[in-house]
Design a protein around this motif. Sequence first.
Motif, PDB file in Angstrom:
ATOM      1  N   ARG A 130       0.954  -1.381  -0.041  1.00  0.00           N
ATOM      2  CA  ARG A 130      -0.022   0.140  -0.007  1.00  0.00           C
ATOM      3  C   ARG A 130       0.831   1.332  -0.013  1.00  0.00           C
ATOM      4  N   GLU A 131       2.017   1.134   0.899  1.00  0.00           N
ATOM      5  CA  GLU A 131       2.834   2.256   0.837  1.00  0.00           C
ATOM      6  C   GLU A 131       3.467   2.497  -0.535  1.00  0.00           C
ATOM      7  N   ALA A 132       4.117   1.469  -1.251  1.00  0.00           N
ATOM      8  CA  ALA A 132       4.415   1.143  -2.538  1.00  0.00           C
ATOM      9  C   ALA A 132       3.623   1.934  -3.409  1.00  0.00           C
ATOM     10  N   ALA A 133       2.418   1.760  -3.404  1.00  0.00           N
ATOM     11  CA  ALA A 133       1.476   2.167  -4.477  1.00  0.00           C
ATOM     12  C   ALA A 133       1.214   3.538  -4.479  1.00  0.00           C
ATOM     13  N   ALA A 134       1.434   4.012  -3.270  1.00  0.00           N
ATOM     14  CA  ALA A 134       0.944   5.473  -3.181  1.00  0.00           C
ATOM     15  C   ALA A 134       2.017   6.466  -3.530  1.00  0.00           C
ATOM     16  N   ARG A 135       3.143   5.597  -3.787  1.00  0.00           N
ATOM     17  CA  ARG A 135       4.314   6.625  -4.347  1.00  0.00           C
ATOM     18  C   ARG A 135       4.968   6.128  -5.748  1.00  0.00           C
ATOM     19  N   ILE A 136       4.164   5.009  -6.188  1.00  0.00           N
ATOM     20  CA  ILE A 136       4.957   4.146  -7.304  1.00  0.00           C
ATOM     21  C   ILE A 136       4.725   5.325  -8.654  1.00  0.00           C
ATOM     22  N   THR A 137       5.569   5.347  -9.459  1.00  0.00           N
ATOM     23  CA  THR A 137       5.672   6.132 -10.752  1.00  0.00           C
ATOM     24  C   THR A 137       5.813   5.203 -11.971  1.00  0.00           C
ATOM     25  N   PRO A 138       5.493   5.776 -13.112  1.00  0.00           N
ATOM     26  CA  PRO A 138       5.488   4.809 -14.332  1.00  0.00           C
ATOM     27  C   PRO A 138       6.924   4.371 -14.540  1.00  0.00           C
ATOM     28  N   ASP A 139       7.867   4.810 -14.259  1.00  0.00           N
ATOM     29  CA  ASP A 139       9.102   4.336 -14.363  1.00  0.00           C
ATOM     30  C   ASP A 139       9.318   3.009 -13.509  1.00  0.00           C
TER      31      ASP A 139
END
Length: 236
Positions: free
Chosen positions: A103-112
Amino acid sequence: MKSAAKAQQAEDSAETGAQQIRDAIREAIVERRLSPGTKLSESDVGNLFNVSRTLARAALQALSYEGLVSVEKNRGAFVAYPSPEEARQIFSARRLVEPGILREAAARITPDDITHLRQLLLEEGRLMSERGQTARRAEIKASGDFHLTLAAISGNSIMQRFMEELVARSSLVIALYGQSTASSCGHSEHGDIISAIEADELDRACQLMLHHITHIEADLDLRERKSLGLKEAFEL
């Protein structure tokens, strides 16, 4: 002042050296180049990495704090040999921790980041089609890298270090108790998790992650075995 600065520099250098040894041994455990129960003498580690026994001891002690090395009095250090109960606790910890990291990663994830995760999957898939111990070890590392990359994307360095420990300890457990020759970490399940994150379906992504961890654990034979005495072990 100069002597204090030199002392601090020497201390920093020693700490960096111990960490490099620790990281190298941890990676060898993750890739299953080092098996549970392998002897890790201070002199051998020191000679291998061209460092003092003191620095080798510091690295092994740090790995013992992570549960990857067992230090026994008058016997030395060995790659840890987790019990069935420890194995269950490791996967229980992963079920508690990884949905939160996701969940934390999904909030910060970018297309890259998504592109990078997809590239990891392509490499994992390529390695699955190859044969030989070298390809197998690389595939195991690529599988673990998926989980570690999600932890890195989360931006929580404490959780990232914790996941490094959990992934390494999982690798030990799989080496001891794994039953199949299939990938220790389902390739297609990784792809499904990425797709769910991309679609912003976080509840589904978390459920897929839980299923994925349970699937890995289900391939382990964690039945308690009665220990036999010498005579009983050789009775027909």
